[in-house]
Design an enzyme around this catalytic site. Sequence first.
Site, PDB file in Angstrom:
ATOM      1  N   GLY A 125       0.806  -1.217   0.000  1.00 39.70           N
ATOM      2  CA  GLY A 125       0.000   0.000   0.000  1.00 39.70           C
ATOM      3  C   GLY A 125       0.837   1.263   0.000  1.00 39.70           C
ATOM      4  O   GLY A 125       2.068   1.220   0.034  1.00 39.70           O
ATOM      5  N   HIS A 146      -2.649   7.314  10.964  1.00 38.51           N
ATOM      6  CA  HIS A 146      -3.207   6.704  12.174  1.00 38.51           C
ATOM      7  C   HIS A 146      -3.259   7.760  13.268  1.00 38.51           C
ATOM      8  O   HIS A 146      -2.354   8.609  13.352  1.00 38.51           O
ATOM      9  CB  HIS A 146      -2.339   5.550  12.669  1.00 38.51           C
ATOM     10  N   ALA A 151      -8.811   1.480   5.960  1.00 36.78           N
ATOM     11  CA  ALA A 151      -7.648   1.199   5.110  1.00 36.78           C
ATOM     12  C   ALA A 151      -7.046  -0.150   5.490  1.00 36.78           C
ATOM     13  O   ALA A 151      -7.108  -0.560   6.661  1.00 36.78           O
ATOM     14  CB  ALA A 151      -6.610   2.298   5.262  1.00 36.78           C
ATOM     15  N   CYS A 192      -3.688   6.764   0.646  1.00 40.39           N
ATOM     16  CA  CYS A 192      -3.460   5.552  -0.140  1.00 40.39           C
ATOM     17  C   CYS A 192      -3.065   5.879  -1.578  1.00 40.39           C
ATOM     18  O   CYS A 192      -3.147   5.027  -2.469  1.00 40.39           O
ATOM     19  CB  CYS A 192      -4.692   4.636  -0.113  1.00 40.39           C
TER      20      CYS A 192
END
Length: 234
Positions: free
Chosen positions: A90, A95, A160, A191
């Site tokens: 990815g 986060h 995700a 992403c």
Amino acid sequence: MNKKIQLQDLGNKDYKSTWEYQEELFKDIVDLKIKNRREELDLPTPNYLLFVEHPHVYTLGKSGDLENLLLNEKQLEAKGATFYKINRGGDITYHGPGQIVGYPILDLENFFTDIHKYLRFLEEAIILTLKEYGLECGRSEGETGVWLGVGTPFARKICALGVRASRWVTMHGFALNVNVDLGYFDNIIPCGIRGKAVTSLQVELGVEKVDEEEVKAKILKHLTRLFEAEFIQE
């Protein structure tokens, strides 16, 4: 095959130390598999699921493009965020507080040896969890994760996914936006996908706060059924 999964809720924990802990568990499983093969043993390999919430951090996968991070070092510091290049698949993601992050560290030979199926099962557990809140979610063709409004101009990502696997042992995992500050996603091209929004369970439900422990319990219920597993709380 050992279908028991040791569940550890790490609470709020620094990304780097959690990554190092994942690597430690991952290595122990791989080493045991190598030992079994070399010495013709049949010792059971353990499985883990780590739940964690991280302080503000951006991570870039091994195939990711650094240009998808829209902040320089000083701006990161001003935002109280850190940045790491890591060894999952990815591109870039965020986060932070209010996000449920799950790191399954599984020996897939205890379940099934199919990485594609593994990713779809992780997505499915989230899709089924969100369905319990009245949200119709799905997959976006060619893109991992869980989305709302797929096929419309209002497509938005709520979860995700990014994993690493070696010798059928997995690490890294999923990040579900529950009560997260979505403003932090404005500092990246999430992403590496342009023109698509990011959302959270809190925003979609229009509530002040979602009970994160309740969400975790629902995720566990669906993972248990999908993987035919038994979770053991540590």
